[in-house]
Write a protein that holds these residues in place. Structure first.
Motif, mmCIF file in Angstrom:
data_model
loop_
_atom_site.group_PDB
_atom_site.id
_atom_site.type_symbol
_atom_site.label_atom_id
_atom_site.label_comp_id
_atom_site.label_asym_id
_atom_site.label_seq_id
_atom_site.Cartn_x
_atom_site.Cartn_y
_atom_site.Cartn_z
ATOM 1 N N LEU A 144 0.800 -1.221 0.000
ATOM 2 C CA LEU A 144 0.000 0.000 0.000
ATOM 3 C C LEU A 144 0.836 1.276 0.000
ATOM 4 O O LEU A 144 0.290 2.375 -0.158
ATOM 5 C CB LEU A 144 -0.920 0.019 1.227
ATOM 6 C CG LEU A 144 -2.269 -0.670 1.102
ATOM 7 C CD1 LEU A 144 -2.143 -2.128 0.715
ATOM 8 C CD2 LEU A 144 -3.065 -0.529 2.381
ATOM 9 N N ARG A 145 2.140 1.141 0.181
ATOM 10 C CA ARG A 145 3.005 2.290 0.448
ATOM 11 C C ARG A 145 2.852 3.405 -0.577
ATOM 12 O O ARG A 145 2.783 4.587 -0.220
ATOM 13 C CB ARG A 145 4.464 1.817 0.489
ATOM 14 C CG ARG A 145 5.488 2.926 0.725
ATOM 15 C CD ARG A 145 6.888 2.342 0.827
ATOM 16 N NE ARG A 145 7.242 1.581 -0.360
ATOM 17 C CZ ARG A 145 7.680 2.131 -1.489
ATOM 18 N NH1 ARG A 145 7.824 3.458 -1.579
ATOM 19 N NH2 ARG A 145 7.993 1.390 -2.525
ATOM 20 N N GLU A 146 2.788 3.073 -1.846
ATOM 21 C CA GLU A 146 2.780 4.087 -2.891
ATOM 22 C C GLU A 146 1.466 4.865 -2.935
ATOM 23 O O GLU A 146 1.453 6.054 -3.277
ATOM 24 C CB GLU A 146 3.017 3.436 -4.259
ATOM 25 C CG GLU A 146 3.033 4.419 -5.414
ATOM 26 C CD GLU A 146 3.167 3.753 -6.764
ATOM 27 O OE1 GLU A 146 3.092 4.467 -7.766
ATOM 28 O OE2 GLU A 146 3.326 2.510 -6.810
ATOM 29 N N GLN A 203 -1.810 4.256 -0.580
ATOM 30 C CA GLN A 203 -2.768 4.367 0.520
ATOM 31 C C GLN A 203 -2.050 4.741 1.821
ATOM 32 O O GLN A 203 -1.480 3.874 2.487
ATOM 33 C CB GLN A 203 -3.535 3.043 0.661
ATOM 34 C CG GLN A 203 -4.767 3.123 1.541
ATOM 35 C CD GLN A 203 -5.851 2.154 1.104
ATOM 36 O OE1 GLN A 203 -6.224 2.106 -0.057
ATOM 37 N NE2 GLN A 203 -6.369 1.375 2.033
ATOM 38 N N PRO A 204 -2.061 6.022 2.201
ATOM 39 C CA PRO A 204 -1.240 6.496 3.313
ATOM 40 C C PRO A 204 -1.484 5.790 4.642
ATOM 41 O O PRO A 204 -0.575 5.721 5.479
ATOM 42 C CB PRO A 204 -1.616 7.984 3.415
ATOM 43 C CG PRO A 204 -2.051 8.352 2.038
ATOM 44 C CD PRO A 204 -2.750 7.137 1.517
ATOM 45 N N SER A 205 -2.685 5.286 4.881
ATOM 46 C CA SER A 205 -2.966 4.634 6.161
ATOM 47 C C SER A 205 -2.117 3.389 6.356
ATOM 48 O O SER A 205 -1.880 2.968 7.497
ATOM 49 C CB SER A 205 -4.449 4.250 6.250
ATOM 50 O OG SER A 205 -4.759 3.224 5.318
ATOM 51 N N GLY A 206 -1.662 2.787 5.259
ATOM 52 C CA GLY A 206 -0.864 1.571 5.353
ATOM 53 C C GLY A 206 -1.660 0.350 5.770
ATOM 54 O O GLY A 206 -1.095 -0.700 6.076
ATOM 55 N N ARG A 207 -2.972 0.451 5.764
ATOM 56 C CA ARG A 207 -3.807 -0.694 6.117
ATOM 57 C C ARG A 207 -4.982 -0.777 5.139
ATOM 58 O O ARG A 207 -5.459 0.244 4.637
ATOM 59 C CB ARG A 207 -4.321 -0.599 7.556
ATOM 60 C CG ARG A 207 -5.109 0.651 7.868
ATOM 61 C CD ARG A 207 -5.501 0.749 9.338
ATOM 62 N NE ARG A 207 -6.298 1.942 9.584
ATOM 63 C CZ ARG A 207 -5.789 3.117 9.918
ATOM 64 N NH1 ARG A 207 -4.480 3.274 10.047
ATOM 65 N NH2 ARG A 207 -6.588 4.162 10.133
ATOM 66 N N MET A 208 -5.425 -1.995 4.930
ATOM 67 C CA MET A 208 -6.538 -2.221 4.022
ATOM 68 C C MET A 208 -7.872 -2.141 4.757
ATOM 69 O O MET A 208 -7.940 -2.283 5.975
ATOM 70 C CB MET A 208 -6.418 -3.607 3.379
ATOM 71 C CG MET A 208 -5.202 -3.785 2.515
ATOM 72 S SD MET A 208 -5.285 -5.355 1.626
ATOM 73 C CE MET A 208 -3.661 -5.360 0.856
ATOM 74 N N SER A 209 -8.917 -1.936 3.989
ATOM 75 C CA SER A 209 -10.264 -2.090 4.519
ATOM 76 C C SER A 209 -10.657 -3.559 4.423
ATOM 77 O O SER A 209 -10.082 -4.326 3.640
ATOM 78 C CB SER A 209 -11.256 -1.254 3.710
ATOM 79 O OG SER A 209 -10.952 0.118 3.789
#
Length: 269
Positions: A225-227, A229-235
């Motif tokens: 997710l690094r590139e 999604q800033p939260s670094g976690r999925m839904s």
């Protein structure tokens, strides 16, 4: 304990034999709706999906198969569902993806993605919205994508279809804004735009990143997710389903025409 606020209502969820669609179908069933399941899979997979929705608490559940790339097949399915029960809640979740540069994207692939991701939603909406308006209550929730708000390379038909789905939803929201009233719940049309969602489909990508991180799955997810999604976690699929469920409540009668990102800050950048 679930709040059975959809007792007496019928929900159709396309693409609901697995993943996000199945989670949504289960959530709507838990709220007391009759659920029309649509989606691909082996007979065993379809039976398992129906069992899951039934176990969640659905008043009734049935599978309606259709090739969503075929407008005539969608029309047939909608007639069959309407004969089973009038559609009060429509969730268009079915979607397909193919990655390639524009110059290398097969024309047939473009046509298929536009048909399934966008045209099928147009057909289900045009055939269900008039009945919703006549009854004074209806909810359309289109599962778009973060790619209905921003683009990525090598995803031209997917991005085009999801941007189109957001635009289509806004038009429908305007056309039906005056239907019903606060007491009946009105008719609303919205999009949910997920970023990365943890489904079996992306598990191999997580596993590959985790292996490179010494077997640390959480580190693998963060790297994946690094590139974007800033939260670094999925839904989770259930979290998307909870949002869809809230949009179906009477209290959401004035939330229409929105494209709601669930993307860990992706589109805030």
């Amino acid at each position: 304990m679930s709040d059975p606020f959809l007792i007496g209502r019928c929900a159709l969820v396309t693409g609901s034999t697995s993943g996000i669609g199945l989670a949504i179908a289960c959530a709507l069933g838990a709220a007391g709706a009759r659920v029309a399941v649509n989606g691909l899979g082996s007979p065993e997979q379809i039976a398992a999906a129906l069992d899951a929705v039934r176990a969640a608490g659905a008043a009734d559940v049935s599978h309606f198969g259709a090739d969503l790339s075929d407008a005539a097949a969608v029309e047939t399915m909608m007639a069959e569902v309407a004969a089973w029960a009038p559609v009060d809640v429509l969730v268009n979740c079915a979607g397909v993806q193919h990655t390639a540069p524009i110059a290398e994207m097969p024309a047939a692939t473009w046509d298929k993605l536009i048909a399934i991701n966008l045209s099928a939603a147009f057909h289900t909406m045009r055939l269900s919205l008039p009945g919703m308006a006549a009854r004074g209550f209806g909810r359309v929730v289109n599962i778009a994508s973060v790619h209905g708000l921003v683009a990525s390379v090598n995803k031209s038909p997917y991005v085009a279809s999801k941007f189109g789905l957001v635009g289509l939803s806004k038009v429908a929201a305007l056309e039906y804004a005056g239907a019903g009233n606060r007491d009946s719940g009105g008719v609303t049309v919205n999009c949910v735009c997920p970023g990365w969602v943890e489904t079996p489909l992306i598990e191999p990508q997580i596993a590959a990143k985790a292996q490179a991180a010494g077997g640390d799955r959480d580190a693998g997810v963060r790297e994946l997710l690094r590139e974007k999604q800033p939260s670094g976690r999925m839904s989770l699929p259930d979290e998307i389903a909870d949002l869809v469920l809230w949009l179906c409540r009477r209290q959401s009668h004035n939330l229409s025409g929105a494209a709601i990102p669930v993307d860990g800050g992706w589109t805030a950048q």
